[in-house]
Motif scaffolding. Structure first.
Motif, PDB file in Angstrom:
ATOM      1  N   UNK A   1       0.552  -0.946  -0.451  1.00  0.00           N
ATOM      2  CA  UNK A   1      -0.527   0.164   0.153  1.00  0.00           C
ATOM      3  C   UNK A   1       1.105   0.782  -0.256  1.00  0.00           C
ATOM      4  N   UNK A   2       1.842   1.349   0.519  1.00  0.00           N
ATOM      5  CA  UNK A   2       2.828   2.528   1.128  1.00  0.00           C
ATOM      6  C   UNK A   2       3.318   2.478  -0.495  1.00  0.00           C
TER       7      UNK A   2
ATOM      8  N   UNK B   1       1.416  10.565   4.461  1.00  0.00           N
ATOM      9  CA  UNK B   1       1.978   9.300   4.510  1.00  0.00           C
ATOM     10  C   UNK B   1      -0.046   9.024   5.295  1.00  0.00           C
ATOM     11  N   UNK B   2      -0.421   8.992   6.040  1.00  0.00           N
ATOM     12  CA  UNK B   2      -1.852   8.783   6.709  1.00  0.00           C
ATOM     13  C   UNK B   2      -2.953   8.646   5.411  1.00  0.00           C
ATOM     14  N   UNK B   3      -2.511  11.332   5.397  1.00  0.00           N
ATOM     15  CA  UNK B   3      -3.377  10.842   4.454  1.00  0.00           C
ATOM     16  C   UNK B   3      -4.309  10.457   3.000  1.00  0.00           C
TER      17      UNK B   3
ATOM     18  N   UNK C   1      -6.033   6.714   3.350  1.00  0.00           N
ATOM     19  CA  UNK C   1      -7.160   7.693   4.179  1.00  0.00           C
ATOM     20  C   UNK C   1      -7.753   5.984   3.099  1.00  0.00           C
ATOM     21  N   UNK C   2      -7.768   6.952   1.882  1.00  0.00           N
ATOM     22  CA  UNK C   2      -9.316   6.326   0.967  1.00  0.00           C
ATOM     23  C   UNK C   2      -9.084   4.827   1.223  1.00  0.00           C
ATOM     24  N   UNK C   3      -7.928   4.106   0.448  1.00  0.00           N
ATOM     25  CA  UNK C   3      -7.901   2.169   0.924  1.00  0.00           C
ATOM     26  C   UNK C   3      -7.557   1.777   2.404  1.00  0.00           C
ATOM     27  N   UNK C   4      -7.894   2.854   3.361  1.00  0.00           N
ATOM     28  CA  UNK C   4      -7.921   2.148   4.759  1.00  0.00           C
ATOM     29  C   UNK C   4      -9.520   2.053   5.631  1.00  0.00           C
ATOM     30  N   UNK C   5      -9.601   1.551   6.415  1.00  0.00           N
ATOM     31  CA  UNK C   5     -10.856   1.199   7.785  1.00  0.00           C
ATOM     32  C   UNK C   5     -10.009  -0.122   8.687  1.00  0.00           C
TER      33      UNK C   5
ATOM     34  N   UNK D   1       2.392   1.932  -3.097  1.00  0.00           N
ATOM     35  CA  UNK D   1       1.289   2.399  -4.584  1.00  0.00           C
ATOM     36  C   UNK D   1       1.206   4.030  -3.863  1.00  0.00           C
ATOM     37  N   UNK D   2       1.148   4.153  -2.938  1.00  0.00           N
ATOM     38  CA  UNK D   2       1.042   5.338  -2.832  1.00  0.00           C
ATOM     39  C   UNK D   2       2.536   6.716  -2.871  1.00  0.00           C
ATOM     40  N   UNK D   3       3.148   6.044  -3.116  1.00  0.00           N
ATOM     41  CA  UNK D   3       4.644   6.614  -3.572  1.00  0.00           C
ATOM     42  C   UNK D   3       5.784   6.508  -2.602  1.00  0.00           C
ATOM     43  N   UNK D   4       5.407   6.022  -1.152  1.00  0.00           N
ATOM     44  CA  UNK D   4       6.164   6.164  -0.278  1.00  0.00           C
ATOM     45  C   UNK D   4       8.030   5.539  -0.771  1.00  0.00           C
ATOM     46  N   UNK D   5       8.827   6.464  -0.170  1.00  0.00           N
ATOM     47  CA  UNK D   5      10.300   5.979  -1.006  1.00  0.00           C
ATOM     48  C   UNK D   5      11.002   4.727   0.034  1.00  0.00           C
ATOM     49  N   UNK D   6      10.292   4.800   1.239  1.00  0.00           N
ATOM     50  CA  UNK D   6      10.390   4.044   2.292  1.00  0.00           C
ATOM     51  C   UNK D   6       9.643   3.138   2.425  1.00  0.00           C
ATOM     52  N   UNK D   7       8.929   2.508   1.804  1.00  0.00           N
ATOM     53  CA  UNK D   7       7.579   2.015   2.276  1.00  0.00           C
ATOM     54  C   UNK D   7       7.504   0.431   2.703  1.00  0.00           C
ATOM     55  N   UNK D   8       8.954  -0.172   2.613  1.00  0.00           N
ATOM     56  CA  UNK D   8       9.560  -1.216   3.689  1.00  0.00           C
ATOM     57  C   UNK D   8       9.507  -0.971   5.339  1.00  0.00           C
ATOM     58  N   UNK D   9      10.076   0.012   5.289  1.00  0.00           N
ATOM     59  CA  UNK D   9      11.098   0.186   7.028  1.00  0.00           C
ATOM     60  C   UNK D   9       9.575   1.073   6.862  1.00  0.00           C
ATOM     61  N   UNK D  10       9.017   2.072   7.300  1.00  0.00           N
ATOM     62  CA  UNK D  10       7.911   2.601   7.368  1.00  0.00           C
ATOM     63  C   UNK D  10       6.483   1.231   7.577  1.00  0.00           C
ATOM     64  N   UNK D  11       6.160  -0.098   6.713  1.00  0.00           N
ATOM     65  CA  UNK D  11       5.712  -0.716   7.129  1.00  0.00           C
ATOM     66  C   UNK D  11       6.288  -1.806   8.137  1.00  0.00           C
TER      67      UNK D  11
END
Length: 313
Positions: free
Chosen positions: A113-114, A189-191, A194-198, A116-126
């Motif tokens: 998901x991260x 990131x949170x913003x 948000x449209x993908x999450x619940x 997909x939204x363009x986060x360069x550090x997706x794995x670390x943030x996850x």
């Protein structure tokens, strides 16, 4: 000097006093008028608020009625409109189970998901999200003895005042915005997530209703699989065997659900031009004493824009 002037020495003083009296009365009249206008304005605002609340309530009722009619069937995006003497409301429903539940998603789903939204550090943030979330769950299950270990692992403290109701209660997040309390999750990131999450979903996304954008955010989900899935569900109800055939290993993250949980977008317009919007999540439970229950309700600062609406398409 004339005899008339000598007989009326205070005539000028009286004239000035009269003029000042007239001026004072005019000023008082203007102040009173302004006060009445202000009072009327307050009454107008209060009237708008009451009428808006009535329309929002009517929107919830209309949305619940529509959700009940879809019970047992995939809740594809649907819209209804209602009109009352005070104004009109538009209610748009979408399946809340078509989103990624941040209380239950595994680390690989957050990473996808991260990315997909363009986060360069997706794995670390996850990893930081799951470490923080699971640390809170362990703290609740094991007591305060788990707290030092959770902090030693680098997890941030849970939200202030958050006390899950019982041991093993795993709903750490009660709304998507709470992710910003994790240091690795920026407000941007949170913003974007948000449209993908619940926080009211299942362990997996509802494959029968998830949008293209949400499906694309899942791990191992290729464009070819998405196209096959969208085509298959448009022609017939999705069977588990057919879904497994289409998705393969990606089927771990998308299953068919028949629970009735809906996100409502309610926009209203009063007769005097006042407009407002709200977002709610409602659920219909089997054998419940209530026809429906409101899980969340929030009035939005502005009507819904096209960027949010695309997730219902």
């Amino acid at each position: 000097m004339s005899a008339g002037s000598r007989r009326n020495p205070r005539r000028g003083v009286v004239l000035v006093a009269v003029l000042w009296t007239i001026a004072m009365l005019s000023a008082l009249a203007m102040a009173a008028a302004a006060g009445f206008r202000g009072f009327a304005g307050v009454l107008g605002v209060d009237r708008d608020r009451v009428q808006a609340e009535a329309l929002f309530t009517a929107g919830l009722e209309a949305g619940a009625d529509l959700l009940a009619k879809y019970r047992g069937r995939p809740l594809t995006p649907v819209e209804t409109r209602i009109s009352l003497s005070a104004g009109a409301a538009r209610v748009r429903l979408g399946d809340e189970l078509a989103r990624i539940d941040i209380n239950k998603a595994p680390v690989e789903v957050f990473a996808s998901l991260l990315a997909e939204i363009g986060a360069p550090d997706a794995g670390e943030v996850a990893r930081e999200i799951v470490l923080w979330r699971d640390g809170v769950v362990k703290t609740v299950a094991q007591g305060e003895a788990a707290e030092p270990r959770r902090q030693a692992a680098g997890a941030a403290p849970p939200p202030q005042g958050q006390q899950p109701a019982k041991q093993g209660f795993e709903q750490v997040f009660t709304n998507v915005r709470q992710m910003t309390q994790i240091p690795a999750v920026t407000p941007a990131y949170a913003r974007l997530m948000a449209p993908y999450a619940t926080v009211f979903g299942d362990e997996t996304v509802n494959a029968a209703t998830a949008s293209r954008q949400v499906l694309r955010a899942l791990p191992e989900m290729t464009e070819a699989k998405i196209e096959q899935l969208l085509e298959a569900r448009s022609t017939a109800p999705l069977e588990p065997a057919r879904l497994d055939q289409i998705l393969g290993s990606a089927g771990r993250y998308a299953k068919v659900s028949t629970r009735s949980v809906a996100r409502l977008r309610i926009t209203i317009a009063l007769a005097d031009g006042y407009a407002a919007a709200a977002e709610a999540v409602i659920v219909i439970l089997p054998k419940d004493t209530q026809p429906y229950r409101v899980l969340s309700f929030e009035q939005l600062p502005t009507p819904i824009g096209t960027d949010e609406r695309r997730f219902f398409e």
